[in-house]
Each structure stands twice: as structure tokens, then as C-alpha cells.
Design a protein around this motif. Structure first.
Motif, PDB file in Angstrom:
ATOM      1  N   UNK A  50      45.193  40.927  41.117  1.00  0.00           N
ATOM      2  CA  UNK A  50      45.327  39.476  41.101  1.00  0.00           C
ATOM      3  C   UNK A  50      46.554  38.992  40.372  1.00  0.00           C
ATOM      4  N   UNK A  51      47.290  39.918  39.729  1.00  0.00           N
ATOM      5  CA  UNK A  51      48.478  39.543  38.978  1.00  0.00           C
ATOM      6  C   UNK A  51      48.300  39.777  37.490  1.00  0.00           C
ATOM      7  N   UNK A  52      49.400  39.839  36.781  1.00  0.00           N
ATOM      8  CA  UNK A  52      49.398  40.114  35.350  1.00  0.00           C
ATOM      9  C   UNK A  52      48.572  39.062  34.609  1.00  0.00           C
ATOM     10  N   UNK A  53      47.627  39.507  33.803  1.00  0.00           N
ATOM     11  CA  UNK A  53      46.699  38.561  33.163  1.00  0.00           C
ATOM     12  C   UNK A  53      47.436  37.544  32.296  1.00  0.00           C
ATOM     13  N   UNK A 105      40.515  21.491  32.632  1.00  0.00           N
ATOM     14  CA  UNK A 105      40.578  22.915  32.334  1.00  0.00           C
ATOM     15  C   UNK A 105      40.800  23.752  33.588  1.00  0.00           C
ATOM     16  N   UNK A 106      41.461  24.882  33.396  1.00  0.00           N
ATOM     17  CA  UNK A 106      41.672  25.851  34.471  1.00  0.00           C
ATOM     18  C   UNK A 106      41.386  27.237  33.913  1.00  0.00           C
ATOM     19  N   UNK A 107      40.678  28.047  34.675  1.00  0.00           N
ATOM     20  CA  UNK A 107      40.295  29.400  34.260  1.00  0.00           C
ATOM     21  C   UNK A 107      41.236  30.400  34.933  1.00  0.00           C
ATOM     22  N   UNK A 108      41.906  31.220  34.138  1.00  0.00           N
ATOM     23  CA  UNK A 108      42.861  32.173  34.715  1.00  0.00           C
ATOM     24  C   UNK A 108      42.195  33.102  35.727  1.00  0.00           C
ATOM     25  N   UNK A 109      40.886  33.321  35.601  1.00  0.00           N
ATOM     26  CA  UNK A 109      40.190  34.206  36.544  1.00  0.00           C
ATOM     27  C   UNK A 109      40.053  33.579  37.929  1.00  0.00           C
ATOM     28  N   UNK A 110      40.372  32.296  38.048  1.00  0.00           N
ATOM     29  CA  UNK A 110      40.359  31.615  39.347  1.00  0.00           C
ATOM     30  C   UNK A 110      41.744  31.580  39.984  1.00  0.00           C
ATOM     31  N   UNK A 111      42.707  32.230  39.341  1.00  0.00           N
ATOM     32  CA  UNK A 111      44.105  32.180  39.766  1.00  0.00           C
ATOM     33  C   UNK A 111      44.552  33.569  40.200  1.00  0.00           C
ATOM     34  N   UNK A 169      32.596  34.387  46.093  1.00  0.00           N
ATOM     35  CA  UNK A 169      33.904  34.112  46.683  1.00  0.00           C
ATOM     36  C   UNK A 169      35.017  34.610  45.766  1.00  0.00           C
ATOM     37  N   UNK A 170      34.898  34.332  44.461  1.00  0.00           N
ATOM     38  CA  UNK A 170      35.907  34.815  43.511  1.00  0.00           C
ATOM     39  C   UNK A 170      35.953  36.339  43.531  1.00  0.00           C
ATOM     40  N   UNK A 171      34.792  36.958  43.611  1.00  0.00           N
ATOM     41  CA  UNK A 171      34.728  38.418  43.634  1.00  0.00           C
ATOM     42  C   UNK A 171      35.399  38.974  44.885  1.00  0.00           C
ATOM     43  N   UNK A 172      35.137  38.338  46.027  1.00  0.00           N
ATOM     44  CA  UNK A 172      35.725  38.816  47.275  1.00  0.00           C
ATOM     45  C   UNK A 172      37.244  38.648  47.272  1.00  0.00           C
ATOM     46  N   UNK A 173      37.725  37.518  46.742  1.00  0.00           N
ATOM     47  CA  UNK A 173      39.169  37.295  46.697  1.00  0.00           C
ATOM     48  C   UNK A 173      39.834  38.287  45.746  1.00  0.00           C
ATOM     49  N   UNK A 174      39.208  38.570  44.613  1.00  0.00           N
ATOM     50  CA  UNK A 174      39.757  39.579  43.708  1.00  0.00           C
ATOM     51  C   UNK A 174      39.804  40.946  44.384  1.00  0.00           C
ATOM     52  N   UNK A 215      43.141  43.134  45.005  1.00  0.00           N
ATOM     53  CA  UNK A 215      43.215  44.477  44.429  1.00  0.00           C
ATOM     54  C   UNK A 215      43.824  45.464  45.417  1.00  0.00           C
ATOM     55  N   UNK A 216      43.867  45.100  46.697  1.00  0.00           N
ATOM     56  CA  UNK A 216      44.468  45.964  47.719  1.00  0.00           C
ATOM     57  C   UNK A 216      45.940  45.654  47.950  1.00  0.00           C
ATOM     58  N   UNK A 217      46.491  44.632  47.267  1.00  0.00           N
ATOM     59  CA  UNK A 217      47.822  44.147  47.637  1.00  0.00           C
ATOM     60  C   UNK A 217      48.930  44.461  46.635  1.00  0.00           C
TER      61      UNK A 217
END
Length: 484
Positions: A119-122, A139-145, A325-330, A334-336
Motif C-alpha cells: 500500500x506504500x511506505x507507512x 480526521x484521516x486514517x493512514x490505513x485508508x490510504x 473492502x479495506x482488506x481486499x484493497x490492501x 500487496x501484489x503491485x
């Protein structure tokens, strides 16, 4: 090599055997006019005489191709991350060295050539979350980005996310007309169903809920509507949506169980005091149940004042989705294995130098010079087009384009139809041949029957624009006289 008399085998991949959806992919901005512009450039190099000495490429939003200089700080970051030996050089400011070191420490190894987190560098995703919170006040959660290789990858990924299963009707994807043609290309590639909705030209290209309802109702028998795409600021239309208009679109999407895809890559390109509101902010300010509307927003390092199209940096933020949905997008990302250079570029967009840091003053001078130049050119194009008979052009308040309406004489329309061309494509081809001014016909973006437009970027340098103003006015007056 001899085949020992064996009969040659038929090719394994042919028109009949390849993925049929790939055969549907068409990029309307690539075609005869682009090809002719390339031919004209070659002819000029060969010394062929033309009424002009240069083709003016006003067909896309590639800032640096039009001569825009890269921001010094961003390039310093790239150089330091690419060659850490430069940390010993006095030519680089200490804040750039500190940030570059932080970035390298966040990769999976101390090198720009290493992989990054899924998903990119934390640390950089946290920078994006902080930027969104400053911008919107929520607020924004980095885990949604999730970092992406530019906005185009994000478009395709989100469309894939909402596709239906085997045996079901295809997913319906609502896209604006006029709108960015790659949405249509991805819809075709992925076997989805395009639902075009017309923007309201008479309301400065706003969203009309009645038109959304018309488009949705007509498509329901052929698809399962899943996604409402909105481009704000608009491409190709150069407008910025009002907050109230955005609320109307959000209510419509929620009421019809549609995910919103907010393409907001031009959010820094907003002029003349116009205010940009993100869909995240507007959703967050609304009353229940609309504050729970599902949303994916896109931002990119390709536009704004950075203009790093080739570095392929961008991110998406997911809002209001179920945990699966967040899990599926992560899992998808993870494949990219995202690009480190793109993440560095995007981090400079969301986390630029701040007051008191050594790079701040120069960074702001360079950025504001680019912004002011964009704003001046947006005004110049608007004045030019509205000073010419037979053209109407709303003021460009956002993005990097003007999108004038051209009133093409009936005889020219008939001639175009005889040649098998859209009338505005005929007009644009003549404009190219006679002035070297390469623009994109409105028919490439979708438009109402009987209305004609073209899109030009506002990016050519001012000295080129002044020459262009004179050429264009003469061409258009002559065209009207010839075909009236």
C-alpha cells in the motif's frame, strides 16, 4: 531453423482468440489528428514550407513538456534518495537531507531501489493522512490510504473493485460527458457498462440530478449501477463544482447505493479566488445518512504546480467502507509493489517545506510563479475565445484546460459528415493544418448532439500564446467566412 516439413501452426493469439475486451479499448484522444500533428512536425524538420514554423502541442496537460521547470526541492529529494553519496555535499539544504533520510529509512531497505510496504511506505501514508486532515478539517486514517502509480492506475483499480460476479449483469459505471476518455477505455477493457451523464453546460458544467436520474433509469435494464465518477476540478471543462452541487451528487449516490469515485487531481489548479472542496470534506459535513456515503478519492503528483507526469505518483483514500473492502484493497496493492519515485513526488505534494525550513522560501517562490502563470494564461484564453465571433467560452476556474463551444456553420457540418468525421474534429484538423495549433475535439470527451467544442491546455508559454492568439483569430474568421 528448418521445420522438417511440418505444417506451420496458426498463431495462438489472434483476433478470434485474444481477450475480446482488449479489442474494445479506444483512446479517443489518440487518432488522426494526433497522427497528423506528428507528420507535420516531421515535415517541418525536413524543411517543408508551412504557414507556421512550429506545431503547438495544446492537446494534453503535460506541464513539463510545455516547458514548465521542475520544482527544485522535489528534484533535490529525488537526487538525494537516488544517490545517498550526495548527503555529503554542501549543495543540498539540510531539510532536504533530513527528509530524504527519513524516506530511505521508511523503505524496506535503505535504497530507492528497494520494495516498500504494502500500500506504500507507512511514514509517507501518514503524511498523506495529515495533509487530508489539514485540508478538510476532518480526521484521516493512514490505513485508508494507498499509493498508486498515477491517477490512471487508480481509475482502473476502482472500476475493478465494483465489478459484478459471473452470471450477473455488468457493473454500471456512471461517467460525466464531457469527461476524461480513459474512464471509457477502462470500462471497455474490464467488461463493465458505461452510463454517460451529461454535465449542464448552461450551469457552468455543473451536475444535474435530473440528468443523473435519466441516465441511471435508462441503464438499469442493461447493468447493475455501482459507481458514480465525478471529476472536480473538471477535465476537459475547466470548472469547479460548488459545495451545494456536490451535496446533490452525494445524496443521489447514497440514495441509489452508488460508490462515488472523486477524481480530484487538479485540486491545486483553482483560480480567481474560486474555492475547492474535496468530496471527503463535503461528505463529512452532511447529516446522516449521507455522511456515510462510500467514497474513493484520487490525488496525483502529475498536475497542480508539481507537474511530474512521468514519475507516476498518486494515492487513493477510501471513506466509509466495510472492513472487508479495506482488506481486499490492501491485498490488491500487496501484489503491485508501488514506485518509490512516485511516492517521493507525492510526499512533496502533501508535505512541502514549511516556514522556517531552509527550502521554504525558494519552494514557495517557484510554486507561486507557476500558479500565477497558470492563472494568467487561463484568463488570456478566456478573453481570446470570447472576443471571437462564433465561440463561447466559460472562464477557466480550475484544472489546466479551456473548453470553448464552437458554432460551426451548417455547410461545414455537412462537409464533415461527408468525410465521415465529427464536425468539431473537422474544425480541429483544419485548425492544425493552417495554424499548427493542436487541440482535441469535444467529441473525444462526449457532448450533446449538435453541440461542438474543443479542449486546449492553458500550458503553452506566454510568448507562444501571444503568437497563437493572432493565428487563431485569423483562422476562425476565415473558417466562418468560407463555410457560412
Amino acid at each position: 531453423m528448418a521445420n522438417n516439413g511440418a505444417t506451420p501452426k496458426a498463431k495462438a493469439l489472434t483476433r478470434q482468440t485474444m481477450n475480446p475486451y482488449f479489442l474494445k479499448i479506444v483512446h479517443p484522444m489518440r487518432g488522426p489528428i494526433l497522427n497528423r500533428s506528428l507528420e507535420l512536425q516531421r515535415e517541418l524538420v525536413q524543411g517543408v514550407k508551412k504557414p507556421f514554423n512550429k506545431v503547438i502541442q495544446a492537446n494534453d496537460g503535460d506541464s513539463q513538456a510545455q516547458g514548465q521547470k521542475p520544482l527544485t526541492f522535489l528534484r533535490q529529494m529525488l537526487m538525494l534518495c537516488t544517490n545517498p553519496a550526495l548527503f555529503d555535499s554542501d549543495d543540498f539544504p539540510e531539510d532536504a537531507k533530513c527528509r530524504a533520510n527519513r524516506m530511505l529509512s521508511g523503505f524496506c531497505g535503505p535504497s530507492i531501489g528497494c520494495y516498500t510496504d504494502d500500500g506504500g511506505t507507512e511514514a509517507l501514508r501518514r503524511d498523506v493522512a495529515a495533509f487530508i486532515q489539514r485540508r478538510d478539517g476532518f480526521a484521516s486514517d493512514f490505513r485508508s490510504i494507498f499509493f498508486v502509480a498515477g491517477a490512471t492506475e487508480a481509475m482502473e483499480d476502482v472500476i475493478q473493485l465494483v465489478l459484478t460476479g459471473p452470471g450477473e449483469k455488468p457493473a454500471g459505471i456512471m461517467v460525466p460527458w464531457p469527461g476524461y476518455p480513459l474512464y471509457s477505455a477502462f470500462i471497455d477493457k474490464l467488461g463493465a457498462y458505461q452510463i454517460g451523464y451529461y454535465l449542464d453546460e448552461d450551469r457552468n458544467w455543473g451536475i444535474d440530478v435530473a440528468e443523473l436520474q435519466r441516465a441511471l433509469s435508462e441503464a438499469k435494464g442493461n447493468s447493475v449501477p455501482r459507481l458514480l465518477c465525478v471529476i472536480n476540478p473538471g477535465n476537459p471543462t475547466g470548472q469547479v463544482l460548488s459545495m451545494e452541487n456536490m451535496k446533490e451528487a452525494i445524496r443521489f449516490a447514497h440514495d441509489h447505493r452508488l460508490v462515488i469515485l472523486a477524481d480530484e487531481v487538479y485540486q491545486e489548479n483553482v483560480y480567481f479566488g474560486t474555492e475547492f472542496h474535496s468530496f471527503k470534506k463535503v461528505v463529512s459535513t452532511m447529516e446522516p445518512p449521507y455522511c456515510n456515503t462510500e467514497l474513493v478519492s484520487i490525488h496525483s503528483a502529475s498536475k497542480g504546480c508539481v507537474g511530474e507526469c512521468g514519475l507516476r505518483g498518486g494515492y487513493i483514500e477510501l471513506v466509509n467502507f466495510e472492513p472487508i473492502v479495506y482488506e481486499a484493497v490492501m491485498n490488491l496493492y500487496s501484489t503491485k509493489d508501488g514506485s518509490t519515485t512516485g511516492q517521493i513526488a507525492m510526499d512533496v505534494v502533501v508535505n512541502p517545506p514549511t516556514p522556517g525550513e531552509p527550502s521554504y522560501e525558494r519552494f514557495m517562490q517557484e510554486k507561486m510563479a507557476i500558479f500565477v502563470s497558470h492563472e494568467k494564461r487561463a484568463e488570456l484564453f478566456t478573453q481570446l475565445f470570447n472576443s471571437v465571433e462564433g465561440i463561447q467560452c466559460p472562464r477557466t476556474t480550475g484544472a489546466l484546460y479551456a473548453f470553448p463551444r464552437v458554432f460551426i456553420p451548417e455547410r461545414a457540418v455537412a462537409e464533415a459528415q461527408k468525410l465521415g468525421m465529427e464536425p468539431d474534429a473537422f474544425y480541429c484538423l483544419r485548425l492544425l493544418e493552417e495554424t499548427g495549433f493542436f487541440v482535441v475535439p469535444g467529441s473525444a470527451f462526449g457532448q450533446r448532439q449538435g453541440r461542438y467544442h474543443f479542449r486546449t491546455t492553458i500550458l503553452p508559454p506566454m510568448d507562444v500564446l501571444r503568437e497563437l492568439v493572432a493565428r487563431f483569430r485569423v483562422f476562425h474568421v476565415t473558417f466562418l467566412e468560407q463555410w457560412k
